[in-house]
Design an enzyme around this catalytic site. Structure first.
Site, PDB file in Angstrom:
ATOM      1  N   LYS A 150       0.831  -1.215   0.000  1.00  0.00           N
ATOM      2  CA  LYS A 150       0.000   0.000   0.000  1.00  0.00           C
ATOM      3  C   LYS A 150       0.867   1.267   0.000  1.00  0.00           C
ATOM      4  CE  LYS A 150      -3.364  -2.726  -0.242  1.00  0.00           C
ATOM      5  NZ  LYS A 150      -4.077  -3.382   0.827  1.00  0.00           N
TER       6      LYS A 150
HETATM    7  C1  LIG Z   1      -5.050  -4.450   1.071  1.00  0.00           C
HETATM    8  C2  LIG Z   1      -6.499  -4.402   1.039  1.00  0.00           C
HETATM    9  C3  LIG Z   1      -7.288  -4.906   2.078  1.00  0.00           C
HETATM   10  C4  LIG Z   1      -6.735  -5.678   3.232  1.00  0.00           C
HETATM   11  O1  LIG Z   1      -5.724  -5.065   3.913  1.00  0.00           O
HETATM   12  P1  LIG Z   1      -4.683  -5.949   4.779  1.00  0.00           P
HETATM   13  O2  LIG Z   1      -3.897  -4.900   5.502  1.00  0.00           O
HETATM   14  O3  LIG Z   1      -3.880  -6.734   3.817  1.00  0.00           O
HETATM   15  O4  LIG Z   1      -5.489  -6.792   5.705  1.00  0.00           O
HETATM   16  C5  LIG Z   1      -8.651  -4.750   1.993  1.00  0.00           C
HETATM   17  N1  LIG Z   1      -9.232  -4.171   0.947  1.00  0.00           N
HETATM   18  C6  LIG Z   1      -8.523  -3.694  -0.104  1.00  0.00           C
HETATM   19  C7  LIG Z   1      -9.235  -3.052  -1.232  1.00  0.00           C
HETATM   20  C8  LIG Z   1      -7.137  -3.818  -0.087  1.00  0.00           C
HETATM   21  O5  LIG Z   1      -6.440  -3.383  -1.136  1.00  0.00           O
END
Ligand SMILES: *Cc1c(COP(=O)(O)O)cnc(C)c1O
Length: 350
Positions: A150
């Site tokens: 992210k």
């Molecule tokens: C990354 C992501 C998640 C989950 O996040 P984690 O930190 O990996 O649990 C949920 N929704 C979307 C759209 C994502 O890109």
């Protein structure tokens, strides 16, 4: 460090409360909990997302209801949401797919008219804006992830952000087993006593992770600026390449470009997306696909009877999308290599 990181994130988003948790998934779960979702309740969400968006509803016993997306943005279509609202609907979870904000104005109106909680899975869109506003300024609860892929990372981590104090308190308790006083509050009150009022989880995040988050957040605006430059270079590069269509970006949003996604006109090109994907991988280009629609995963098919045909636009989109490399350290020459490799792979076939 946890509180400092929460304050820093609340500040850049212009929001009142931020609660840090151990992942984006935990953040989604906390949001669904705060919204009061339980068995008998339906939550409307798009299928074009990571599975965790829908799973969070299932964790609390609710039923995810999939509403189709708009073809050229792959964002949830408010008209489809309106069609799916029933007396059981309790919330909408929109997704800022790829970092492109969902249609907040229309979703907000639908939520207000039908007494629904508007949650946004903003895991892709830290730093994005909709008509000059951030997600927490428009939605009831906005959810962020700090997974390494992210915009900023804490190793693993997440955050729920809301202007609603009751939601914030509920989510703070939820990350700590549903207990009404954390160890600091007990120390201040010189008391051993605590009461578990609701069923919560250990979704806490550590000081170490939040210290990393605090240093990462300083770089956010620079990183987003670079992501935008890369996206613009791709847009220009593909302008005259037949059959490669970048997703549409509305002019009233600030896109955060977590992902740069193109649609391939596979029919005109005479090539499947899968073939294009593997040819590009063979050429050393780190392409990806986001996402196979959630309702096509076995678990949802088996448990909820979802099947191909319920969200035709998301399904058609899935067959044609390709995510191209996009990250702040990518240099112009690398972007140009991706453009020429994509062009080469398509021309060789087409
Ligand atoms: C990354 C992501 C998640 C989950 O996040 P984690 O930190 O990996 O649990 C949920 N929704 C979307 C759209 C994502 O890109």
């Amino acid at each position: 460090m946890v509180e400092q990181f929460e304050q820093a994130v609340a500040e850049i988003l212009g929001a009142k409360n931020a609660v840090a948790v151990s992942s984006g998934t935990a953040a989604l779960h906390a949001a669904v909990f705060a919204a009061g979702i339980g068995p008998q309740d339906e939550v409307i969400l798009p299928p074009m997302t990571f599975v965790a968006t829908a799973n969070a509803v299932v964790f609390e016993g609710g039923t995810p209801v999939f509403a189709d997306v708009v073809s050229d943005t792959l964002l949830i279509d408010p008209k489809e949401v309106a069609k799916k609202i029933t007396s059981k609907t309790k919330a909408i979870i929109a997704v800022d797919y790829a970092g492109h904000p969902a249609e907040y104005d229309e979703l907000r109106a639908l939520a207000d008219d039908n007494n629904l909680v508007l949650i946004v899975d903003a895991c892709h869109s830290l730093g994005a804006t909709y008509k000059g506003k951030t997600s927490p300024q428009l939605a009831d609860i906005s959810v962020y992830s700090f997974h390494p892929v992210k915009h900023i990372t804490t190793g693993e981590g997440g955050m729920v952000v809301t202007d609603n104090r009751e939601f914030a308190l509920a989510m703070t308790q939820f990350r700590n087993h549903g207990i009404n006083a954390d160890h600091k509050q007990r120390a201040r009150q010189n008391s051993f006593h605590y009461d578990m009022e609701k069923l919560g989880y250990n979704y806490r995040v550590t000081d170490i992770q939040c210290a990393l988050g605090l240093s990462q957040i300083k770089k956010l605006s620079f990183w987003i600026k670079r992501r935008k430059e890369i996206a613009e270079r791709y847009n220009e590069g593909f302008h005259d390449v037949k059959g490669v269509l970048p997703l549409r970006v509305r002019d009233y949003v600030g896109h955060a470009y977590h992902l740069y996604v193109v649609r391939l006109d596979t029919r005109a090109l005479g090539i499947t997306r899968d073939k294009c994907f593997s040819d590009l991988r063979d050429a050393g280009i780190g392409v990806n696909v986001h996402y196979m629609p959630v309702h096509l995963h076995s678990y949802y098919k088996e448990k909820y009877g979802t099947q191909k045909g319920i969200c035709p636009r998301a399904e058609a989109g899935f067959e044609e999308i390709l995510t191209l490399p996009c990250y702040p350290k990518m240099v112009d020459a690398q972007v140009d290599t991706v453009i020429s490799e994509v062009t080469r792979v398509l021309e060789r076939r087409g």
